[in-house]
Design a protein around this motif. Structure first.
Motif, mmCIF file in Angstrom:
data_model
loop_
_atom_site.group_PDB
_atom_site.id
_atom_site.type_symbol
_atom_site.label_atom_id
_atom_site.label_comp_id
_atom_site.label_asym_id
_atom_site.label_seq_id
_atom_site.Cartn_x
_atom_site.Cartn_y
_atom_site.Cartn_z
ATOM 1 N N UNK A 66 0.856 -1.186 0.000
ATOM 2 C CA UNK A 66 0.000 0.000 0.000
ATOM 3 C C UNK A 66 0.890 1.233 0.000
ATOM 4 N N UNK A 67 0.659 2.137 -0.951
ATOM 5 C CA UNK A 67 1.457 3.359 -1.034
ATOM 6 C C UNK A 67 0.534 4.573 -1.001
ATOM 7 N N UNK A 68 1.026 5.717 -0.533
ATOM 8 C CA UNK A 68 0.203 6.934 -0.529
ATOM 9 C C UNK A 68 -0.239 7.327 -1.932
ATOM 10 N N UNK A 69 -1.290 8.122 -2.000
ATOM 11 C CA UNK A 69 -1.824 8.550 -3.295
ATOM 12 C C UNK A 69 -0.795 9.310 -4.124
ATOM 13 N N UNK A 70 0.089 10.029 -3.466
ATOM 14 C CA UNK A 70 1.048 10.882 -4.184
ATOM 15 C C UNK A 70 2.252 10.109 -4.709
ATOM 16 N N UNK A 71 2.429 8.842 -4.286
ATOM 17 C CA UNK A 71 3.548 8.035 -4.746
ATOM 18 C C UNK A 71 3.185 7.310 -6.039
ATOM 19 N N UNK A 72 4.202 6.823 -6.748
ATOM 20 C CA UNK A 72 3.986 6.063 -7.973
ATOM 21 C C UNK A 72 4.854 4.814 -7.950
ATOM 22 N N UNK A 73 4.606 3.920 -8.891
ATOM 23 C CA UNK A 73 5.326 2.653 -8.930
ATOM 24 C C UNK A 73 5.758 2.340 -10.349
ATOM 25 N N UNK A 74 6.921 1.698 -10.470
ATOM 26 C CA UNK A 74 7.416 1.183 -11.740
ATOM 27 C C UNK A 74 7.461 -0.337 -11.606
ATOM 28 N N UNK A 75 6.631 -1.041 -12.386
ATOM 29 C CA UNK A 75 6.533 -2.491 -12.272
ATOM 30 C C UNK A 75 7.185 -3.223 -13.442
ATOM 31 N N UNK A 76 7.965 -2.528 -14.255
ATOM 32 C CA UNK A 76 8.526 -3.159 -15.455
ATOM 33 C C UNK A 76 9.507 -4.288 -15.124
ATOM 34 N N UNK A 77 10.074 -4.284 -13.922
ATOM 35 C CA UNK A 77 11.018 -5.339 -13.551
ATOM 36 C C UNK A 77 10.372 -6.497 -12.834
ATOM 37 N N UNK A 78 9.038 -6.562 -12.826
ATOM 38 C CA UNK A 78 8.315 -7.579 -12.068
ATOM 39 C C UNK A 78 7.896 -8.744 -12.959
ATOM 40 N N UNK A 79 8.116 -9.972 -12.487
ATOM 41 C CA UNK A 79 7.641 -11.174 -13.161
ATOM 42 C C UNK A 79 6.306 -11.562 -12.527
ATOM 43 N N UNK A 80 5.207 -11.536 -13.277
ATOM 44 C CA UNK A 80 3.902 -11.796 -12.650
ATOM 45 C C UNK A 80 3.731 -13.209 -12.115
ATOM 46 N N UNK A 81 4.485 -14.174 -12.641
ATOM 47 C CA UNK A 81 4.346 -15.539 -12.162
ATOM 48 C C UNK A 81 2.953 -16.085 -12.434
ATOM 49 N N UNK A 82 2.550 -17.120 -11.692
ATOM 50 C CA UNK A 82 1.231 -17.723 -11.867
ATOM 51 C C UNK A 82 0.150 -16.855 -11.231
#
Length: 203
Positions: A140-156
């Motif tokens: 859970x992150x504050x509304x003002x923060x952002x995330x970069x998920x390009x390095x994430x492997x979604x898996x099953x």
């Protein structure tokens, strides 16, 4: 009458030669005490350095006393935060805690919840390594923060990114890596119930 040449203007003192204040000396004293509590310096050396700190007149004299110590409270010097769900789960936050530069969350059998709302974060980016495993990881992150998920492997289990791209200037970016595993990883902003609790308990 012969004109006198203008007197040369005084040169500014180098930063290290500037006079230290009482607050500057007190900050070094606190850093030295923390270092002794962590076992970085022994008590005899602490006494010696404290005496020098209290009688130091310039920044340069103070700097010598802490040159071989990590900066107190520096997120880059903090060890990674590691959360393991195990059999019963694990969580961190919400609340006032210092965010290190690297966080590892492993869902295990019980799951992990990592809540960054109301944290103290002085970093432009935070590396979060999440492994959903059997029970999943929720971030859970504050509304003002952002995330970069390009390095994430979604898996099953997959990756569910429920955040908005409305990052405010000067707020952290969560750089998410890892694997969704069997149960997946969710990253989102606070939900309705969480917002109600935050409003009921003002910072």
């Amino acid at each position: 009458m012969t004109a006198q040449p203008p007197e040369p203007s005084p040169r500014p003192a180098p930063p290290g030669e500037l006079r230290a204040s009482h607050d500057d000396r007190e900050a070094v004293v606190e850093q030295l005490r923390d270092a002794a509590a962590e076992g970085r310096i022994d008590l005899d050396e602490l006494d010696s350095r404290l005496e020098q700190a209290l009688t130091s007149r310039t920044y340069a004299e103070l700097a010598v006393l802490t040159a071989d110590l990590p900066r107190v409270g520096s997120p880059r010097s903090m060890p990674p935060l590691v959360l393991k769900g195990g059999m019963h789960g694990a969580s961190r936050g919400p609340g006032c805690w210092d965010v290190p530069g690297h966080v590892v969350a492993r869902g295990g059998m019980g799951g992990v919840k990592l809540d960054f709302t109301r944290t103290r974060c002085r970093l432009a980016e935070v590396a979060v390594e999440a492994h959903g495993e059997m029970a999943g990881v929720t971030i859970v992150i504050p509304d003002s923060w952002a995330v970069d998920t390009t390095g994430m492997d979604p898996g099953i289990g997959g990756l569910k990114d429920r955040t908005t791209p409305d990052r405010l200037p000067g707020t952290p970016l969560i750089r998410l890596t890892g694997s969704g595993g069997m149960a997946g990883v969710v990253i989102r902003h606070p939900g309705r119930w969480e917002r109600r609790k935050l409003r009921g308990n003002p910072a």
